[in-house]
Design a protein around this motif. Structure first.
Motif, PDB file in Angstrom:
ATOM      1  N   PHE A  40       0.917  -1.064  -0.120  1.00 14.31           N
ATOM      2  CA  PHE A  40      -0.374   0.321  -0.001  1.00 14.31           C
ATOM      3  C   PHE A  40       1.431   0.998   0.363  1.00 14.31           C
ATOM      4  CE2 PHE A  40      -3.878  -2.462   1.015  1.00 14.31           C
ATOM      5  CZ  PHE A  40      -4.476  -1.730   0.231  1.00 14.31           C
ATOM      6  N   HIS A  41       1.968   1.427   0.661  1.00 14.51           N
ATOM      7  CA  HIS A  41       3.055   2.001   0.361  1.00 14.51           C
ATOM      8  C   HIS A  41       3.243   2.623  -1.229  1.00 14.51           C
ATOM      9  CE1 HIS A  41       6.486   5.231   0.757  1.00 14.51           C
ATOM     10  NE2 HIS A  41       6.840   4.005  -0.042  1.00 14.51           N
ATOM     11  N   PHE A  42       3.948   1.285  -1.266  1.00 18.47           N
ATOM     12  CA  PHE A  42       4.557   1.874  -3.711  1.00 18.47           C
ATOM     13  C   PHE A  42       2.600   2.094  -3.849  1.00 18.47           C
ATOM     14  CE2 PHE A  42       8.144  -0.338  -1.849  1.00 18.47           C
ATOM     15  CZ  PHE A  42       8.824   0.815  -2.699  1.00 18.47           C
ATOM     16  N   PHE A  43       1.705   1.789  -3.612  1.00 12.65           N
ATOM     17  CA  PHE A  43       0.155   2.344  -4.200  1.00 12.65           C
ATOM     18  C   PHE A  43       0.057   3.721  -4.046  1.00 12.65           C
ATOM     19  CE2 PHE A  43      -4.724   2.674  -4.076  1.00 12.65           C
ATOM     20  CZ  PHE A  43      -4.637   1.349  -5.377  1.00 12.65           C
ATOM     21  N   LEU A  44       0.183   4.305  -3.242  1.00 13.90           N
ATOM     22  CA  LEU A  44       0.003   5.756  -2.601  1.00 13.90           C
ATOM     23  C   LEU A  44       1.512   6.515  -2.880  1.00 13.90           C
ATOM     24  CD1 LEU A  44      -0.639   5.258   1.205  1.00 13.90           C
ATOM     25  CD2 LEU A  44      -2.188   5.862  -1.044  1.00 13.90           C
ATOM     26  N   GLN A  45       2.019   5.830  -3.207  1.00  9.65           N
ATOM     27  CA  GLN A  45       3.774   5.967  -4.198  1.00  9.65           C
ATOM     28  C   GLN A  45       3.286   6.425  -5.619  1.00  9.65           C
ATOM     29  OE1 GLN A  45       7.449   4.868  -2.514  1.00  9.65           O
ATOM     30  NE2 GLN A  45       7.987   6.145  -4.281  1.00  9.65           N
ATOM     31  N   ALA A  46       2.584   4.836  -5.959  1.00 12.05           N
ATOM     32  CA  ALA A  46       2.769   4.880  -7.596  1.00 12.05           C
ATOM     33  C   ALA A  46       1.555   6.564  -8.074  1.00 12.05           C
ATOM     34  CB  ALA A  46       1.832   3.816  -8.204  1.00 12.05           C
ATOM     35  N   ARG A  47       0.461   6.898  -7.611  1.00 12.71           N
ATOM     36  CA  ARG A  47      -0.244   7.965  -7.366  1.00 12.71           C
ATOM     37  C   ARG A  47       0.200   9.123  -7.152  1.00 12.71           C
ATOM     38  NH1 ARG A  47      -4.530  10.480  -4.120  1.00 12.71           N
ATOM     39  NH2 ARG A  47      -5.666  10.516  -4.622  1.00 12.71           N
ATOM     40  N   ALA A  48       0.989   9.490  -6.211  1.00 11.84           N
ATOM     41  CA  ALA A  48       1.289  10.769  -6.257  1.00 11.84           C
ATOM     42  C   ALA A  48       2.668  11.086  -6.904  1.00 11.84           C
ATOM     43  CB  ALA A  48       2.273  10.549  -4.554  1.00 11.84           C
ATOM     44  N   GLU A  49       3.700  10.031  -7.631  1.00 10.82           N
ATOM     45  CA  GLU A  49       3.863  10.237  -8.661  1.00 10.82           C
ATOM     46  C   GLU A  49       4.194  10.853  -9.384  1.00 10.82           C
ATOM     47  OE1 GLU A  49       8.038   7.669  -8.150  1.00 10.82           O
ATOM     48  OE2 GLU A  49       7.896   8.392  -5.831  1.00 10.82           O
ATOM     49  N   ASN A  50       2.540   9.308 -10.362  1.00 13.07           N
ATOM     50  CA  ASN A  50       2.682   9.333 -12.132  1.00 13.07           C
ATOM     51  C   ASN A  50       1.326   8.891 -11.660  1.00 13.07           C
ATOM     52  OD1 ASN A  50       2.377   9.712 -14.672  1.00 13.07           O
ATOM     53  ND2 ASN A  50       4.221   9.115 -14.866  1.00 13.07           N
ATOM     54  N   TRP A  51       0.318   9.636 -12.319  1.00 10.73           N
ATOM     55  CA  TRP A  51      -1.156   9.006 -12.060  1.00 10.73           C
ATOM     56  C   TRP A  51      -1.804   8.874 -13.131  1.00 10.73           C
ATOM     57  CZ3 TRP A  51      -5.135   8.443  -9.885  1.00 10.73           C
ATOM     58  CH2 TRP A  51      -6.837   8.680  -9.823  1.00 10.73           C
ATOM     59  N   MET A  52      -1.470   8.766 -14.482  1.00  6.86           N
ATOM     60  CA  MET A  52      -0.949   7.846 -14.996  1.00  6.86           C
ATOM     61  C   MET A  52      -0.302   6.208 -15.526  1.00  6.86           C
ATOM     62  SD  MET A  52      -2.514   9.419 -17.704  1.00  6.86           S
ATOM     63  CE  MET A  52      -3.344   8.629 -19.673  1.00  6.86           C
ATOM     64  N   ALA A  53       0.827   6.328 -14.835  1.00  8.30           N
ATOM     65  CA  ALA A  53       1.474   5.058 -14.232  1.00  8.30           C
ATOM     66  C   ALA A  53       1.041   4.528 -13.454  1.00  8.30           C
ATOM     67  CB  ALA A  53       3.047   6.020 -14.389  1.00  8.30           C
ATOM     68  N   PHE A  54       0.161   5.140 -12.430  1.00  9.21           N
ATOM     69  CA  PHE A  54      -0.579   4.542 -11.788  1.00  9.21           C
ATOM     70  C   PHE A  54      -2.274   3.803 -11.805  1.00  9.21           C
ATOM     71  CE2 PHE A  54      -4.896   5.043  -8.759  1.00  9.21           C
ATOM     72  CZ  PHE A  54      -4.026   4.023  -8.081  1.00  9.21           C
ATOM     73  N   VAL A  55      -3.399   4.916 -13.217  1.00 10.65           N
ATOM     74  CA  VAL A  55      -4.273   4.310 -14.165  1.00 10.65           C
ATOM     75  C   VAL A  55      -3.761   3.129 -14.812  1.00 10.65           C
ATOM     76  CG1 VAL A  55      -5.502   4.556 -15.814  1.00 10.65           C
ATOM     77  CG2 VAL A  55      -5.343   6.449 -14.045  1.00 10.65           C
ATOM     78  N   PHE A  56      -2.641   3.230 -15.295  1.00 12.79           N
ATOM     79  CA  PHE A  56      -2.023   2.400 -16.473  1.00 12.79           C
ATOM     80  C   PHE A  56      -1.797   0.846 -15.104  1.00 12.79           C
ATOM     81  CE2 PHE A  56       1.615  -0.008 -18.102  1.00 12.79           C
ATOM     82  CZ  PHE A  56       1.550  -0.268 -19.301  1.00 12.79           C
ATOM     83  N   GLY A  57      -1.274   0.920 -14.165  1.00 14.22           N
ATOM     84  CA  GLY A  57      -0.625  -0.697 -13.716  1.00 14.22           C
ATOM     85  C   GLY A  57      -2.459  -1.030 -13.155  1.00 14.22           C
TER      86      GLY A  57
END
Length: 175
Positions: A32-49
């Motif tokens: 969940f830490h990386f879940f939040l980190q991915a969302r914070a760093e790059n929204w498109m990468a988060f959505v891609f995942g």
């Protein structure tokens, strides 16, 4: 503190219990830490995942039900098939290419990098699902909780993402 509790509780909390609890905290906490980190760093990468996980999971189920003949790991997850696994990954890869080409996400990565990342994430997400299935089998439970009855528990909704999101960050998709 957990090890101290094993001593003070006269082994009512065993070393095995303390180890399993520690590993669970790390698995869920880091995921969940990386879940939040991915969302914070790059929204498109988060959505891609999210898209990769959801498509792989959905189409592995659909294709596996229609075409599945060869069991993937029957002792862990008896209904998962190789055909479903490969089909889910194939659909996720096709949609990932379309997603990347139709958004600004493609400007940061080559088509080869998008396909390679999709393959890695799709397979990793399936391992996340299998890890959670193995965990439930080990503890002899059908669901990981009661918050979402009939859905395998709340951990079933996030099992793949707990593995995929750290990989998204670690391979640099959020850059």
């Amino acid at each position: 503190l957990l090890l101290l509790t094993t001593v003070l509780s006269n082994n009512k909390l065993s070393f095995d219990d303390a180890g399993a609890l520690s590993l669970g905290v790390l698995y869920i906490g880091f995921g969940f830490h990386f879940f939040l980190q991915a969302r914070a760093e790059n929204w498109m990468a988060f959505v891609f995942g999210l898209i990769i996980v959801w498509l792989t999971d959905s189409f592995a189920y659909i294709i596996g039900r229609k075409l599945g003949r060869h069991k993937l790991i029957p002792k862990i997850s008896p209904n998962k098939t190789w055909e479903g696994s490969i089909g889910g990954t194939a659909v996720a890869t096709i949609v990932a290419i379309i997603f990347a080409e139709s958004t600004h996400f493609a400007t940061h990565f080559s088509l080869f990098e998008i396909v390679l990342a999709t393959l890695i994430l799709s397979i990793a997400g399936q391992f996340g699902d299998l890890i959670e299935s193995a965990l439930k089998r080990y503890f002899g439970v059908k669901d990981s909780g009661t918050l979402l009855p009939g859905h395998g528990g709340i951990l079933d909704r996030f099992d793949s993402m707990l593995i995929v999101m750290p990989i998204i960050v670690l391979i640099g998709l959020t850059a």
